[in-house]
Design a protein around this motif. Structure first.
Motif, PDB file in Angstrom:
ATOM      1  N   ILE A  26      34.634 109.549  60.547  1.00 22.88           N
ATOM      2  CA  ILE A  26      35.542 109.143  61.503  1.00 22.88           C
ATOM      3  C   ILE A  26      36.697 108.391  60.690  1.00 22.88           C
ATOM      4  CG2 ILE A  26      36.479 108.049  63.609  1.00 22.88           C
ATOM      5  CD1 ILE A  26      35.034 110.510  64.072  1.00 22.88           C
ATOM      6  N   VAL A  27      36.182 107.271  60.014  1.00 19.15           N
ATOM      7  CA  VAL A  27      37.243 106.399  59.094  1.00 19.15           C
ATOM      8  C   VAL A  27      37.925 107.204  58.059  1.00 19.15           C
ATOM      9  CG1 VAL A  27      37.282 104.593  57.493  1.00 19.15           C
ATOM     10  CG2 VAL A  27      36.086 104.454  59.474  1.00 19.15           C
ATOM     11  N   THR A  28      36.992 108.456  57.437  1.00 20.45           N
ATOM     12  CA  THR A  28      37.720 109.369  56.486  1.00 20.45           C
ATOM     13  C   THR A  28      38.969 110.316  56.929  1.00 20.45           C
ATOM     14  OG1 THR A  28      35.493 109.185  55.381  1.00 20.45           O
ATOM     15  CG2 THR A  28      37.218 110.889  54.403  1.00 20.45           C
ATOM     16  N   ILE A  29      38.638 110.815  58.218  1.00 16.18           N
ATOM     17  CA  ILE A  29      39.730 111.528  58.726  1.00 16.18           C
ATOM     18  C   ILE A  29      40.994 111.291  58.778  1.00 16.18           C
ATOM     19  CG2 ILE A  29      40.241 112.892  60.814  1.00 16.18           C
ATOM     20  CD1 ILE A  29      37.194 113.032  61.387  1.00 16.18           C
ATOM     21  N   PRO A  30      41.414 110.118  58.829  1.00 15.42           N
ATOM     22  CA  PRO A  30      43.032 109.752  58.913  1.00 15.42           C
ATOM     23  C   PRO A  30      43.344 109.930  57.348  1.00 15.42           C
ATOM     24  CG  PRO A  30      41.879 108.239  60.372  1.00 15.42           C
ATOM     25  CD  PRO A  30      40.724 108.907  59.776  1.00 15.42           C
ATOM     26  N   ILE A  31      42.612 109.627  56.293  1.00 19.53           N
ATOM     27  CA  ILE A  31      43.085 109.559  55.168  1.00 19.53           C
ATOM     28  C   ILE A  31      43.280 111.117  54.695  1.00 19.53           C
ATOM     29  CG2 ILE A  31      42.558 109.017  52.833  1.00 19.53           C
ATOM     30  CD1 ILE A  31      43.086 106.851  54.427  1.00 19.53           C
ATOM     31  N   LEU A  77      38.640  99.741  64.075  1.00 22.54           N
ATOM     32  CA  LEU A  77      39.854 100.870  64.132  1.00 22.54           C
ATOM     33  C   LEU A  77      41.199 100.525  64.252  1.00 22.54           C
ATOM     34  CD1 LEU A  77      39.180 103.702  62.707  1.00 22.54           C
ATOM     35  CD2 LEU A  77      39.198 104.448  65.115  1.00 22.54           C
ATOM     36  N   LEU A  78      41.411  99.817  65.389  1.00 24.60           N
ATOM     37  CA  LEU A  78      42.844  99.431  65.611  1.00 24.60           C
ATOM     38  C   LEU A  78      43.326  98.358  64.488  1.00 24.60           C
ATOM     39  CD1 LEU A  78      45.152  99.543  67.627  1.00 24.60           C
ATOM     40  CD2 LEU A  78      44.157  97.666  68.969  1.00 24.60           C
ATOM     41  N   ASN A  79      42.504  97.282  64.165  1.00 20.96           N
ATOM     42  CA  ASN A  79      43.019  96.374  63.350  1.00 20.96           C
ATOM     43  C   ASN A  79      43.264  96.936  61.845  1.00 20.96           C
ATOM     44  OD1 ASN A  79      42.480  94.503  65.078  1.00 20.96           O
ATOM     45  ND2 ASN A  79      40.436  94.041  64.651  1.00 20.96           N
ATOM     46  N   SER A  80      42.358  97.854  61.258  1.00 24.64           N
ATOM     47  CA  SER A  80      42.539  98.560  60.237  1.00 24.64           C
ATOM     48  C   SER A  80      43.828  99.369  60.213  1.00 24.64           C
ATOM     49  CB  SER A  80      41.409  99.583  59.824  1.00 24.64           C
ATOM     50  OG  SER A  80      40.145  98.689  59.423  1.00 24.64           O
ATOM     51  N   THR A  81      43.994  99.973  61.234  1.00 28.30           N
ATOM     52  CA  THR A  81      45.440 100.617  61.396  1.00 28.30           C
ATOM     53  C   THR A  81      46.585  99.745  61.301  1.00 28.30           C
ATOM     54  OG1 THR A  81      44.492 102.331  62.878  1.00 28.30           O
ATOM     55  CG2 THR A  81      46.875 102.270  63.098  1.00 28.30           C
ATOM     56  N   ILE A  82      46.554  98.691  62.191  1.00 29.43           N
ATOM     57  CA  ILE A  82      47.669  97.497  62.060  1.00 29.43           C
ATOM     58  C   ILE A  82      47.737  97.134  60.714  1.00 29.43           C
ATOM     59  CG2 ILE A  82      48.432  95.426  63.034  1.00 29.43           C
ATOM     60  CD1 ILE A  82      47.191  96.275  65.531  1.00 29.43           C
ATOM     61  N   VAL A  83      46.795  96.552  60.252  1.00 33.01           N
ATOM     62  CA  VAL A  83      46.743  95.965  58.839  1.00 33.01           C
ATOM     63  C   VAL A  83      47.286  97.105  57.811  1.00 33.01           C
ATOM     64  CG1 VAL A  83      45.566  94.992  57.027  1.00 33.01           C
ATOM     65  CG2 VAL A  83      45.185  94.214  59.278  1.00 33.01           C
ATOM     66  N   ALA A  84      46.858  98.081  57.594  1.00 32.03           N
ATOM     67  CA  ALA A  84      46.989  99.143  56.548  1.00 32.03           C
ATOM     68  C   ALA A  84      48.391  99.527  56.735  1.00 32.03           C
ATOM     69  CB  ALA A  84      45.929 100.637  56.324  1.00 32.03           C
ATOM     70  N   LEU A 123      46.715 115.889  53.634  1.00 30.81           N
ATOM     71  CA  LEU A 123      47.172 117.253  54.018  1.00 30.81           C
ATOM     72  C   LEU A 123      48.587 117.336  54.240  1.00 30.81           C
ATOM     73  CD1 LEU A 123      43.999 118.667  55.603  1.00 30.81           C
ATOM     74  CD2 LEU A 123      44.692 118.806  53.086  1.00 30.81           C
ATOM     75  N   TYR A 124      48.927 116.445  55.121  1.00 35.85           N
ATOM     76  CA  TYR A 124      50.413 116.464  55.703  1.00 35.85           C
ATOM     77  C   TYR A 124      51.257 116.259  54.650  1.00 35.85           C
ATOM     78  CZ  TYR A 124      54.181 115.291  58.821  1.00 35.85           C
ATOM     79  OH  TYR A 124      55.498 115.382  59.233  1.00 35.85           O
ATOM     80  N   PHE A 125      50.864 115.157  53.756  1.00 38.05           N
ATOM     81  CA  PHE A 125      52.042 114.663  52.691  1.00 38.05           C
ATOM     82  C   PHE A 125      51.694 115.567  51.256  1.00 38.05           C
ATOM     83  CE2 PHE A 125      52.415 111.080  55.667  1.00 38.05           C
ATOM     84  CZ  PHE A 125      53.696 111.348  55.931  1.00 38.05           C
TER      85      PHE A 125
END
Length: 291
Positions: A264-269, A83-90, A274-276
């Motif tokens: 869990i992975v879908t929630i950040p998207i 999860l951390l690696n995906s956040t950094i890379v994306a 929704l925010y933007f």
């Protein structure tokens, strides 16, 4: 009689439209609903026949939500590291694509130079190549350069997100009135200052839209991540970590844990969309109406 027929026809058209909308919504939302329901089922509930649309106790048939799968994945260091690696890379891919792409789009959309049209078509052609066609050659280059897995993924994702970002942002820069840049130059602003302080803020909806699409592409990418992290497991992103989940029992497919991880992975998207939301809509409709 003719009036009744017209009203009946209008009613039937509306009814068909609503039925079509409901069908499309069900078709799109049902997989996510099934993933959420399955994530709250334990092994016994997942093996119930027929399958239930809500988590139910196999004995009492009462609705019962089991949080075992969520506890399991959050206690798994591999999932959290992914999860951390995906956040950094994306995040890195998105910021780099927007930074480089906005400069390129400004040059292609507002500046005059030879070969501009040819450059646009080359950029468009780069988006047509499927990932698998460049994977082998790219892996050989990265292996020869001895780049770490994280840097390799960021650079490889840029090959696909940057042309798309540049192409989309170019159309937005073209739509901006040239008088804005000319008035800034009359006031003594350099081309870079005109870009930074005047044109770039006006393209905020486009930046949000393209940035979000670039983030989603990098967040979900699997093929390059699996290849580049094969010799560096600690750099695995979340799609690879989920694909390599192993059950607690030998030869067990951890379906419930996979579904919980997918939720869990879908929630950040979903949160980002929704925010933007307002800026995304503005970015998608900008330039649709002239005048």
């Amino acid at each position: 009689m003719q009036m009744i027929n017209k009203e009946t026809k209008k009613f039937l058209n509306k009814l068909l439209l609503y039925i079509l909308v409901i069908f499309i919504a069900f078709y799109m939302l049902f997989p996510f609903w099934w993933a959420v329901v399955s994530s709250f089922k334990n092994e016994a509930q997942l093996q119930m026949v027929p399958a239930t649309f809500l988590p139910r106790d196999p004995v009492t048939n009462k609705i019962f939500f089991d949080l075992k799968n969520y506890r399991s994945i959050f206690n798994d260091g591999t999932f959290l590291r992914g999860l951390l690696n995906s956040t950094i890379v994306a995040t890195s891919v998105t910021l780099l694509a927007l930074a480089v792409g906005s400069f390129s789009a400004f040059a292609l959309g507002k500046l005059r130079f030879k070969g501009k049209n040819a450059s646009l078509y080359i950029i468009l052609a780069m988006t047509m190549f499927p990932q698998v066609t460049v994977l082998t050659g790219l892996y050989a280059v990265i292996n020869a350069l001895r780049l770490p897995a994280m840097a390799s993924m960021i650079l490889s994702y840029m090959l696909f997100t940057l042309p798309f970002t540049t192409w989309v942002l170019t159309s937005f820069f073209k739509e901006l009135p040239v008088e804005l840049m000319q008035s800034a130059q009359v006031d003594g602003a350099t081309p870079f200052q005109s870009f930074k302080y005047i044109l770039l803020p006006l393209t905020a909806p486009a930046l949000v839209t393209t940035g979000l699409l670039a983030f989603i592409a990098a967040w979900n990418e699997y093929l390059f991540a699996l290849t580049f992290t094969s010799i560096e497991p600690s750099a695995r992103t979340i799609p690879v970590a989920i694909a390599l989940f192993t059950g607690a029992v030998s030869r067990q497919e951890p379906f419930g844990e996979i579904m919980a991880a997918a939720v869990i992975v879908t929630i950040p998207i979903i949160i980002l969309v929704l925010y933007f939301q307002k800026r995304i809509v503005a970015g998608l409709t900008a330039g649709a109406v002239k005048g």
